[in-house]
Design an enzyme around this catalytic site. Sequence first.
Site, PDB file in Angstrom:
ATOM      1  N   GLU A 193       0.891  -1.171   0.000  1.00  0.00           N
ATOM      2  CA  GLU A 193       0.000   0.000   0.000  1.00  0.00           C
ATOM      3  C   GLU A 193       0.916   1.205   0.000  1.00  0.00           C
ATOM      4  OE1 GLU A 193      -3.033  -0.207  -0.428  1.00  0.00           O
ATOM      5  OE2 GLU A 193      -3.584  -2.215   0.227  1.00  0.00           O
ATOM      6  N   CYS A 214      -2.594   8.595   2.850  1.00  0.00           N
ATOM      7  CA  CYS A 214      -2.269   8.263   1.448  1.00  0.00           C
ATOM      8  C   CYS A 214      -3.459   8.527   0.531  1.00  0.00           C
ATOM      9  CB  CYS A 214      -1.892   6.795   1.315  1.00  0.00           C
ATOM     10  SG  CYS A 214      -0.563   6.351   2.390  1.00  0.00           S
TER      11      CYS A 214
HETATM   12  C1  SIN Z   1      -3.521   5.532   4.596  1.00  0.00           C
HETATM   13  O1  SIN Z   1      -3.304   6.704   4.636  1.00  0.00           O
HETATM   14  O2  SIN Z   1      -2.683   4.768   4.142  1.00  0.00           O
HETATM   15  C2  SIN Z   1      -4.776   4.890   5.106  1.00  0.00           C
HETATM   16  C3  SIN Z   1      -5.975   5.705   5.078  1.00  0.00           C
HETATM   17  C4  SIN Z   1      -7.235   4.937   5.363  1.00  0.00           C
HETATM   18  O3  SIN Z   1      -7.226   3.756   5.710  1.00  0.00           O
HETATM   19  O4  SIN Z   1      -8.276   5.546   5.202  1.00  0.00           O
END
Ligand code: SIN
Length: 475
Positions: A249, A283
């Site tokens: 991820e 992210c």
């Molecule tokens: C992330 O920022 O990697 C995860 C965000 C989320 O699970 O909503």
Amino acid sequence: MKTIHNSSLLAVLKEQHQQPLSVVNPANGETIGQVPKLSKNGIIDAIERSQVAQKDWAALPAKTRSERLQRWYQLIIENQEDLARILTSEQGKPLAEARGEVVYGASFIQWFAEEAKRSYGESIPSPSADKRMVTVKQPVGVACAITPWNFPIAMITRKAGPALAAGCSFIVKPAELTPLSAFAIVELARQAGIDKDVLQVVLGESPQEVGEIFSTHPIIRKLSFTGSTRVGSILMKQCAGDIKRTSMELGGNAPFIVFDDADIDEAVKGAMASKFRNAGQTCVCANRFYVHDSIYEEFVTKFDQAVQKLKVGNGLEQGVHLGPVISESAKANIQFSIDKFVEQGASPVSPTQQLDGLFIQPIVLRDVKHDMEGVQNELFGPVAPVIRFSSDEELIDMANDTIYGLASYFYSHNIKRIWKVAEALQYGMVGINEGMVSSEVAPFGGVKQSGIGREGARQGLDEYMDVKYLCFGGL
Ligand code: SIN
């Protein structure tokens, strides 16, 4: 497994444990705790113990694993307030958001506790009369994970939940900046009856060292990583050595698009939720806004009015919407991006002020152009650059003009356009008239350089299981 004889116990422990790691509250710089670090040998010992424990864990009926995960879920929920305070103290996000993360994180344990009982194989219609064909699913074995500081609980549970449900043992290295939450939830797992070697949390001399051990040790069969594309690529190369399975991820550069037929107030609401969650340090955060020419002024004005109401401060204080960013270097990078946009002709919609410590005033930047330096970067902070567009075709090209493909968002009420745009966006996740897409029931993940694999949903379990095909002949 390595046996520790009493006479050498102290020496072994000394050899395995390094100086503890201090954890600092980013809101005020105070040291709030310490956690143990392991030497290389200590980590290898943890991996060897994990391998032994995995066999017993996998041998339990899925229903029993499910019950223990359910109990873990309940304990996390019962300890929501303590966990949220630990989380805010080490990560900085406002307490209300931290409480939300505890529930969000726990939801993956609950979901996969249920999915544990549903790891069905298949019966395949045989092409010949004397054969029968079926598949069964089996745990991949010892799984490990490297998780980030932005969601110190949820990014662990989203990986540990499916791993344990599948019958894998699991070792996590949390981010060095936010390890207290990891130790806290793993302690609750013990209380829920999950053996200490089935689920372990480790920190090493350096993140690079642990990453190298995790991605090269032959016992480990699966590595799941959430973090930057650069580090993900290094880990994937290392994992290629003995063909480990990986889930990645990685980075994002989410476009947030507002068409001329959108409900502007709804779009502003979605933009606020998407952009400023965790002070812009996610992210899936909207990273660049594309707004149709004809509604640009109205959107920018309303968006900025909402942003001006955000209160920045220590996340433990009442009424705070945005905590500090995670570190000095994070703050410097965000400030650099703002300055770069301004240098190239963008301007803040409202006057800005420099804040002390690790705090940053949220900012909406207008007159940003798609070809400006910075549009291709993941900002990871409370900065909202707003770009104009005039045609759908030009918009799709700009939205897809990135190496990333994690989340994207758009607002429109035209059903024809909605389908067209949803299909054209090269992203793993698309929010349509919605700024928050994350949920334990939905597959989270990206395309292009945003990663490989899916977390959450029924797909999340498959990441930790091998499919075995059984062919019965001579029937
Ligand atoms: C992330 O920022 O990697 C995860 C965000 C989320 O699970 O909503």
